[in-house]
Design an enzyme around this catalytic site. Sequence first.
Site, short mmCIF file in Angstrom:
data_model
loop_
_atom_site.label_atom_id
_atom_site.label_comp_id
_atom_site.label_asym_id
_atom_site.label_seq_id
_atom_site.Cartn_x
_atom_site.Cartn_y
_atom_site.Cartn_z
N ASP A 8 0.87 -1.17 0.00
CA ASP A 8 0.00 0.00 0.00
C ASP A 8 0.91 1.22 0.00
O ASP A 8 2.14 1.09 -0.16
CB ASP A 8 -0.99 -0.03 1.19
N HIS A 9 0.33 2.41 0.18
CA HIS A 9 1.11 3.64 0.16
C HIS A 9 2.20 3.66 1.23
O HIS A 9 3.29 4.16 1.00
CB HIS A 9 0.17 4.84 0.35
N CYS A 65 3.44 -2.91 4.01
CA CYS A 65 2.53 -1.84 4.41
C CYS A 65 3.20 -1.11 5.56
O CYS A 65 4.41 -1.26 5.75
CB CYS A 65 1.14 -2.38 4.75
N GLY A 66 2.45 -0.33 6.33
CA GLY A 66 3.08 0.41 7.41
C GLY A 66 3.70 -0.50 8.46
O GLY A 66 4.83 -0.31 8.89
N THR A 67 2.93 -1.50 8.87
CA THR A 67 3.38 -2.42 9.92
C THR A 67 3.66 -3.84 9.43
O THR A 67 4.25 -4.63 10.16
CB THR A 67 2.29 -2.55 11.00
N GLY A 68 3.15 -4.19 8.27
CA GLY A 68 3.18 -5.57 7.79
C GLY A 68 1.96 -6.35 8.27
O GLY A 68 1.63 -7.41 7.73
N GLY A 70 -1.48 -5.55 8.48
CA GLY A 70 -2.68 -5.57 7.63
C GLY A 70 -2.48 -6.47 6.44
O GLY A 70 -3.38 -7.27 6.08
N MET A 71 -1.32 -6.38 5.83
CA MET A 71 -1.02 -7.24 4.67
C MET A 71 -1.06 -8.71 5.05
O MET A 71 -1.62 -9.53 4.31
CB MET A 71 0.37 -6.89 4.09
N HIS A 98 10.48 -23.65 8.96
CA HIS A 98 9.55 -24.36 9.84
C HIS A 98 8.10 -24.25 9.40
O HIS A 98 7.35 -25.21 9.49
CB HIS A 98 9.65 -23.81 11.28
N HIS A 133 8.05 -30.75 10.51
CA HIS A 133 7.44 -29.45 10.17
C HIS A 133 6.33 -29.63 9.14
O HIS A 133 5.34 -28.90 9.15
CB HIS A 133 8.51 -28.48 9.65
C1 RB5 Z 1 -1.77 2.71 6.64
O1 RB5 Z 1 -1.91 3.89 7.38
C2 RB5 Z 1 -1.52 1.54 7.57
O2 RB5 Z 1 -2.60 1.35 8.41
C3 RB5 Z 1 -1.23 0.30 6.78
O3 RB5 Z 1 -0.16 0.52 5.94
C4 RB5 Z 1 -0.86 -0.94 7.60
O4 RB5 Z 1 0.14 -0.64 8.52
C5 RB5 Z 1 -1.96 -1.69 8.17
O5 RB5 Z 1 -1.78 -2.74 8.77
#
Ligand code: RB5
Length: 144
Positions: A8-9, A65-68, A70-71, A98, A133
């Site tokens: 994402d962005h 993504c920002g944190t990984g 959501g993806m 594993h 595994h």
């Molecule tokens: C975007 O602001 C952020 O929420 C997204 O990139 C991600 O971190 C979600 O899990």
Amino acid sequence: MKIAVGSDHAGYQLKLAAIRLLIDKRLDFVDVGCNSTDSCDYPDYAKKAAELVASGQCDLGLLFCGTGLGMSIAANKVHGIRAAVCSDTFSARAAREHNDANILCIGERVVGQGLAMELIDVFLCAKFLGGKHQRRVDKLMAIE
Ligand code: RB5
């Protein structure tokens, strides 16, 4: 080996760096987007990349993504996907060895670009160990 890549962005800059790494390594890839830092929704790109991996059109996937988080949550909703969020190389290796993880997710707001490239390198080079595994991964997939 063909790799599905998406972001994402908030993960866009890491995706560009990952693509440069894949080109350096002469690995084939499919970029499912996004295509700028304009705000967008991570499930759209997670779904596209995960479906490429689940269908066998790509061998592995890289999602940013920002944190990984959501993806990974989105990708893991696609049947056959085992997506792992990693921010250390030990976990990135174990995810393949594993868990037979087929998608690596990294958070651009969490991990610096240098470490992120190492995570990708370790993930792509590691091999699933099978044996005990495999039994565990079979049980994991039976939950689906
Ligand atoms: C975007 O602001 C952020 O929420 C997204 O990139 C991600 O971190 C979600 O899990």
